[in-house]
Design a protein around this motif. Structure first.
Motif, short mmCIF file in Angstrom:
data_model
loop_
_atom_site.label_atom_id
_atom_site.label_comp_id
_atom_site.label_asym_id
_atom_site.label_seq_id
_atom_site.Cartn_x
_atom_site.Cartn_y
_atom_site.Cartn_z
N TYR A 119 0.17 6.25 -9.56
CA TYR A 119 0.31 7.97 -9.78
C TYR A 119 0.45 8.58 -8.64
CZ TYR A 119 -4.66 8.26 -9.65
OH TYR A 119 -5.98 8.35 -9.25
N SER A 151 1.54 6.92 -16.29
CA SER A 151 1.49 7.11 -14.71
C SER A 151 2.21 8.36 -14.25
CB SER A 151 2.25 6.07 -14.15
OG SER A 151 1.33 4.85 -14.24
N ASP A 164 -0.02 11.17 -15.08
CA ASP A 164 -1.29 11.26 -14.27
C ASP A 164 -0.71 12.13 -13.02
OD1 ASP A 164 -3.07 10.23 -15.87
OD2 ASP A 164 -2.72 7.99 -15.04
N LYS A 189 -2.10 3.52 -5.30
CA LYS A 189 -2.25 3.77 -7.06
C LYS A 189 -0.86 4.25 -7.44
CE LYS A 189 -7.02 4.90 -6.84
NZ LYS A 189 -8.14 5.92 -6.81
N ARG A 239 3.12 -1.26 -7.23
CA ARG A 239 2.08 -1.12 -6.67
C ARG A 239 1.68 -2.39 -5.96
NH1 ARG A 239 -2.65 -1.31 -11.38
NH2 ARG A 239 -4.47 -1.19 -10.33
#
Lengths: 239, 239
Positions: free
Chosen positions: B21, B58, B61, B19, A17
DNA sequence: GCAAGTGGTCTGGTAAGCGGACCAGCTCAC
DNA sequence: GTGAGCTGGTCCGCTTACCAGACCACTTGC
């Protein structure tokens, strides 16, 4: 020699991230390199937050990072100023970062040798009058900056970026963009070498002249020669 | 023609946090394109979480996203399977994404035309025996896959990636890597055209032969011709 | 000296991601 | 059959990054 890489294309990359304050730090660092001199003041934290569309906290986190590596010095009530770059000390993390990237520098140059000549050719084919006059302005700025004895780092970057723009290929633009961080290192170094600045300006002029008369082959050749000049300087310099 | 861009290099870009995901979704999508056929099972969620170094949430998602666009179908107790690709419907978001990128395709090809020939030349100069035999294996895989009437998308990608590896330039590698997402679109399309597969394999063989005898000029020329072939197919095909 | 601007600090809130526990459904070896 | 061992489905509590705003301390220029 590149680091040994796993056989062909790995199926997955680990996911990281990105952190906003790291991105902010990069952009501020770039701003410092391109537009600011030691002693100059950064835009205020609130201002930066507004421009970059992030909260002030993130700006502050980024600045704290730059402060830790000694690039910048926040002063309460005054603003955050760019620190003198202590080029001598080997304890200087900035110089260290440059040295660590030494292997990369030659690879970057090699990459530029591959991409920029054909790019210049396409610029010669596609450049609009407006884009050409834009580049002419850039060269005038470069000349002015250099006549004051300063290194025209920003102008050099702008010129090559302008060519990528004029090529009309947004994919190339995207690539150049993401590599900007690395490119500026080789550029900064080579421009500080004695006599380099004049040679650079002359090279740029030849390239632009070819583009102006839409001579793709000449543009390609001029760019190749220009980059070989840069290469020669970089390779023959002791770090 | 590229979108109009602000004069030369903008000082700042707005910062966007990525993000996890979304990144996961991209990688899974790539995996599906490269290695899986409709009906195949994805690795289990726990497995993916382990490989990609993210939490299972994640992964889930990401899979939910792919489920929503109809790419994948999770089945409790069984696993998540790749769905049949509904190529006909224009309501298909997959095909739409391809069309939207149509402008990009030609630019990407142009970029490849710039970068890959000199890259092949460097590969010819630098390739080790090991790297060459690696590429030979890839071509054998490509032949086998195509003899079964399937599109050798993964093998095509692997071959070009192998050349980037053999060039010994990690900067190029980085660039190719980040562009992989886009590259696969042009590749997937062109390989499905009638007669294209054989031509592609032949082109690859010529390139590798030149690399094998360390003939940089021949490698460059062969690569240029290969890409022009691809270009011809892509440009002459109605979408 | 005071207003306006700066960085320094703190608080409260939100969203994404993590890690773990547990449930429900499918499969396969025994 | 049936149970062990997979799978995805759901829920919870916690942490981190980030945002928004308020307030303080300091500097500077009028």
């Amino acid at each position: 020699m590149p680091a040994p890489v796993k056989s062909v294309k790995p199926d997955f990359e680990v996911i990281r991230r990105n952190k906003v304050y790291e991105e902010v730090a990069k952009q501020i660092e770039r701003l410092i390199l391109k537009k600011l001199k030691p002693g100059d003041k950064l835009p205020s934290e609130r201002e930066l937050a507004e421009i970059l569309q992030v909260s002030r906290s993130s700006i502050r986190d980024a600045i704290r990072g730059l402060e830790l590596v000694g690039l910048v010095e926040p002063r309460q009530g005054t603003g955050t100023i760019v620190r003198e770059r202590t080029t001598e000390s080997s304890a200087n993390p900035f110089a260290n970062a440059l040295k660590r990237r030494q292997g990369l520098v030659t690879e970057l140059l090699d990459f530029r040798k591959m991409i920029e000549p054909p790019l210049a050719a396409r610029a010669a084919a596609n450049a609009t009058a407006e884009e050409i006059s834009e580049m002419e302005e850039i060269l005038q700025r470069q000349e002015k900056t250099q006549s004051q004895g300063e290194a025209a780092i920003a102008e050099d970057a702008d010129f090559h970026y302008g060519i990528a723009l004029a090529s009309g290929n947004s994919v190339v633009l995207k690539v150049i963009d993401t590599l900007m961080d690395l490119l500026r290192d080789t550029r900064e170094h080579s421009l500080q070498v004695e006599g380099r600045a004049q040679k650079s300006l002359a090279g740029h002029r030849r390239i632009l002249a070819a583009i102006k008369r839409h001579d793709a082959e000449a543009a390609k050749a001029a760019m190749r020669r220009h980059i070989e000049d840069v290469e020669e300087i970089v390779l023959n310099t002791k770090f």
